[in-house]
Design a protein around this motif. Sequence first.
Motif, PDB file in Angstrom:
ATOM      1  N   PRO A   4       0.797  -1.232   0.000  1.00 43.18           N
ATOM      2  CA  PRO A   4       0.000   0.000   0.000  1.00 43.18           C
ATOM      3  C   PRO A   4       0.827   1.277   0.000  1.00 43.18           C
ATOM      4  O   PRO A   4       0.309   2.340  -0.355  1.00 43.18           O
ATOM      5  N   GLU A   5       2.102   1.208   0.380  1.00 44.41           N
ATOM      6  CA  GLU A   5       2.920   2.423   0.386  1.00 44.41           C
ATOM      7  C   GLU A   5       3.461   2.766  -1.007  1.00 44.41           C
ATOM      8  O   GLU A   5       4.034   3.841  -1.212  1.00 44.41           O
ATOM      9  N   TRP A   6       3.304   1.869  -1.979  1.00 40.63           N
ATOM     10  CA  TRP A   6       3.758   2.183  -3.325  1.00 40.63           C
ATOM     11  C   TRP A   6       2.939   3.325  -3.905  1.00 40.63           C
ATOM     12  O   TRP A   6       1.752   3.469  -3.606  1.00 40.63           O
ATOM     13  N   GLN A   7       3.576   4.145  -4.732  1.00 41.84           N
ATOM     14  CA  GLN A   7       2.952   5.347  -5.270  1.00 41.84           C
ATOM     15  C   GLN A   7       2.568   5.168  -6.745  1.00 41.84           C
ATOM     16  O   GLN A   7       3.285   4.546  -7.520  1.00 41.84           O
ATOM     17  N   ASP A   8       1.438   5.758  -7.101  1.00 44.38           N
ATOM     18  CA  ASP A   8       1.001   5.807  -8.499  1.00 44.38           C
ATOM     19  C   ASP A   8       0.529   7.228  -8.765  1.00 44.38           C
ATOM     20  O   ASP A   8      -0.486   7.662  -8.215  1.00 44.38           O
ATOM     21  N   GLY A   9       1.294   7.953  -9.561  1.00 45.09           N
ATOM     22  CA  GLY A   9       0.954   9.351  -9.822  1.00 45.09           C
ATOM     23  C   GLY A   9       1.031  10.223  -8.582  1.00 45.09           C
ATOM     24  O   GLY A   9       0.270  11.180  -8.440  1.00 45.09           O
ATOM     25  N   GLY A  10       1.941   9.871  -7.658  1.00 39.81           N
ATOM     26  CA  GLY A  10       2.129  10.663  -6.460  1.00 39.81           C
ATOM     27  C   GLY A  10       1.188  10.324  -5.326  1.00 39.81           C
ATOM     28  O   GLY A  10       1.238  10.946  -4.263  1.00 39.81           O
ATOM     29  N   ARG A  11       0.337   9.345  -5.508  1.00 31.61           N
ATOM     30  CA  ARG A  11      -0.598   8.931  -4.458  1.00 31.61           C
ATOM     31  C   ARG A  11      -0.420   7.444  -4.169  1.00 31.61           C
ATOM     32  O   ARG A  11      -0.044   6.683  -5.064  1.00 31.61           O
ATOM     33  N   PRO A  12      -0.701   7.002  -2.945  1.00 33.58           N
ATOM     34  CA  PRO A  12      -0.610   5.567  -2.647  1.00 33.58           C
ATOM     35  C   PRO A  12      -1.548   4.772  -3.551  1.00 33.58           C
ATOM     36  O   PRO A  12      -2.656   5.226  -3.863  1.00 33.58           O
ATOM     37  N   ILE A  13      -1.089   3.627  -3.978  1.00 28.04           N
ATOM     38  CA  ILE A  13      -1.926   2.801  -4.849  1.00 28.04           C
ATOM     39  C   ILE A  13      -3.129   2.253  -4.079  1.00 28.04           C
ATOM     40  O   ILE A  13      -3.083   2.088  -2.861  1.00 28.04           O
ATOM     41  N   ARG A  14      -4.178   1.969  -4.812  1.00 27.38           N
ATOM     42  CA  ARG A  14      -5.326   1.290  -4.244  1.00 27.38           C
ATOM     43  C   ARG A  14      -5.185  -0.206  -4.507  1.00 27.38           C
ATOM     44  O   ARG A  14      -4.761  -0.620  -5.587  1.00 27.38           O
ATOM     45  N   ILE A  15      -5.528  -0.977  -3.512  1.00 24.95           N
ATOM     46  CA  ILE A  15      -5.481  -2.431  -3.640  1.00 24.95           C
ATOM     47  C   ILE A  15      -6.897  -2.955  -3.427  1.00 24.95           C
ATOM     48  O   ILE A  15      -7.532  -2.608  -2.414  1.00 24.95           O
ATOM     49  N   PRO A  16      -7.428  -3.742  -4.350  1.00 31.89           N
ATOM     50  CA  PRO A  16      -6.764  -4.357  -5.489  1.00 31.89           C
ATOM     51  C   PRO A  16      -6.493  -3.382  -6.641  1.00 31.89           C
ATOM     52  O   PRO A  16      -7.128  -2.324  -6.733  1.00 31.89           O
ATOM     53  N   HIS A  17      -5.528  -3.776  -7.471  1.00 31.95           N
ATOM     54  CA  HIS A  17      -5.312  -3.115  -8.748  1.00 31.95           C
ATOM     55  C   HIS A  17      -6.487  -3.511  -9.642  1.00 31.95           C
ATOM     56  O   HIS A  17      -6.689  -4.687  -9.931  1.00 31.95           O
ATOM     57  N   MET A  18      -7.273  -2.540 -10.067  1.00 28.43           N
ATOM     58  CA  MET A  18      -8.479  -2.847 -10.816  1.00 28.43           C
ATOM     59  C   MET A  18      -8.667  -1.825 -11.924  1.00 28.43           C
ATOM     60  O   MET A  18      -8.714  -0.620 -11.661  1.00 28.43           O
ATOM     61  N   GLY A  19      -8.749  -2.300 -13.154  1.00 25.81           N
ATOM     62  CA  GLY A  19      -9.003  -1.411 -14.276  1.00 25.81           C
ATOM     63  C   GLY A  19      -8.177  -1.769 -15.492  1.00 25.81           C
ATOM     64  O   GLY A  19      -7.573  -2.844 -15.570  1.00 25.81           O
ATOM     65  N   TRP A  20      -8.149  -0.838 -16.436  1.00 25.42           N
ATOM     66  CA  TRP A  20      -7.514  -1.048 -17.730  1.00 25.42           C
ATOM     67  C   TRP A  20      -6.092  -0.511 -17.729  1.00 25.42           C
ATOM     68  O   TRP A  20      -5.851   0.607 -17.279  1.00 25.42           O
ATOM     69  N   ASN A  21      -5.161  -1.306 -18.238  1.00 21.55           N
ATOM     70  CA  ASN A  21      -3.766  -0.891 -18.323  1.00 21.55           C
ATOM     71  C   ASN A  21      -3.124  -1.429 -19.596  1.00 21.55           C
ATOM     72  O   ASN A  21      -3.461  -2.518 -20.055  1.00 21.55           O
ATOM     73  N   SER A  22      -2.203  -0.648 -20.128  1.00 23.63           N
ATOM     74  CA  SER A  22      -1.418  -1.107 -21.269  1.00 23.63           C
ATOM     75  C   SER A  22      -0.224  -1.913 -20.772  1.00 23.63           C
ATOM     76  O   SER A  22       0.135  -1.876 -19.589  1.00 23.63           O
ATOM     77  N   LEU A  23       0.396  -2.635 -21.689  1.00 19.30           N
ATOM     78  CA  LEU A  23       1.508  -3.527 -21.362  1.00 19.30           C
ATOM     79  C   LEU A  23       2.788  -3.045 -22.021  1.00 19.30           C
ATOM     80  O   LEU A  23       2.761  -2.276 -22.988  1.00 19.30           O
ATOM     81  N   ARG A  24       3.902  -3.532 -21.507  1.00 11.45           N
ATOM     82  CA  ARG A  24       5.207  -3.314 -22.119  1.00 11.45           C
ATOM     83  C   ARG A  24       5.782  -4.683 -22.471  1.00 11.45           C
ATOM     84  O   ARG A  24       6.122  -5.463 -21.569  1.00 11.45           O
ATOM     85  N   LEU A  25       5.849  -4.990 -23.765  1.00 17.71           N
ATOM     86  CA  LEU A  25       6.358  -6.295 -24.173  1.00 17.71           C
ATOM     87  C   LEU A  25       7.858  -6.383 -23.923  1.00 17.71           C
ATOM     88  O   LEU A  25       8.611  -5.477 -24.271  1.00 17.71           O
ATOM     89  N   LYS A  26       8.276  -7.502 -23.331  1.00 19.40           N
ATOM     90  CA  LYS A  26       9.681  -7.746 -23.022  1.00 19.40           C
ATOM     91  C   LYS A  26      10.331  -8.700 -24.017  1.00 19.40           C
ATOM     92  O   LYS A  26      11.542  -8.715 -24.171  1.00 19.40           O
ATOM     93  N   GLN A  27       9.517  -9.544 -24.639  1.00 21.00           N
ATOM     94  CA  GLN A  27      10.001 -10.459 -25.660  1.00 21.00           C
ATOM     95  C   GLN A  27       8.833 -10.829 -26.561  1.00 21.00           C
ATOM     96  O   GLN A  27       7.668 -10.709 -26.180  1.00 21.00           O
TER      97      GLN A  27
END
Length: 211
Positions: free
Chosen positions: A109-132
Amino acid sequence: MLAILDYKAGNQTSVLRALRSLGIPAEITADPAAIFAAEGVIFPGVGAAGQAMAQLTSTGMDTVLREAVAMRKPLLGICLGCQILLDRSEENDAVTLGILPGVCRRFQPEWQDGGRPIRIPHMGWNSLRLKQESPLFDGIAPDAQFYFVHSYYTDPAPELVIASCEYGREFTAAYGRPGLWAVQFHPEKSGRPGLRLLENFYRCCQEASHV
C-alpha cells in the motif's frame, strides 16, 4: 477443442462465453480424459490461492495439470490460474503448483502511483510493455489495454517474463515459455485485444496438435 479447467474457482463461464463468441469449440470440464484429449487447456480462476490449491489437490486436478504440461499440451493460465502456476504465493502463504519457477507477491500500500498511494486491489484497464516476442500477442497493437483485477502480482524467473505493467512499480503481466503461458489480466473481459489473444492461443494449440 479447448478444455477449460473446472475447479470451482470462478470465471470459467465468462471464458467459455468469450471462446464461443469467437467460434472456438470449448467445454468446462474436470474430466481428465477430456483434458488430455483437448487441443489445449485454459486454467482460469478468481479467489484466494490457498483455497484454490486445496480444491485442486482434493480433486486431483493438480496432478492432471502437471500431466497435461508433461504431455506438452498447450496451456494458458488466467488471473489466479496465472499466479498458482508458480512455486509459492504470499496469499495464505500457500505452496502452489511449482510448474514454473517464481513467487506470487502482494502489492504494497505504500507504493505510489501518480504521487498517491496505490489502491489495492489493482483494478481497471492498463497497457503492457512487451519484453520479448510471443505468439500470444501477434496482431495486438502495442498500446492495447487489458483489464486487471488483483491484489497479488507474479514474480517469475526473469527469463520467463513476456510483458509487464506499471502499478506502483513494474510487475509481470504475462509470462511463460512456448506452449505454456500465463496472463495476470482477464483476456475474456478485455475487448478486442483480449479476444485476439484467445484466438492466438487457439491457433498455437492447433499448430501444436499437427506437429
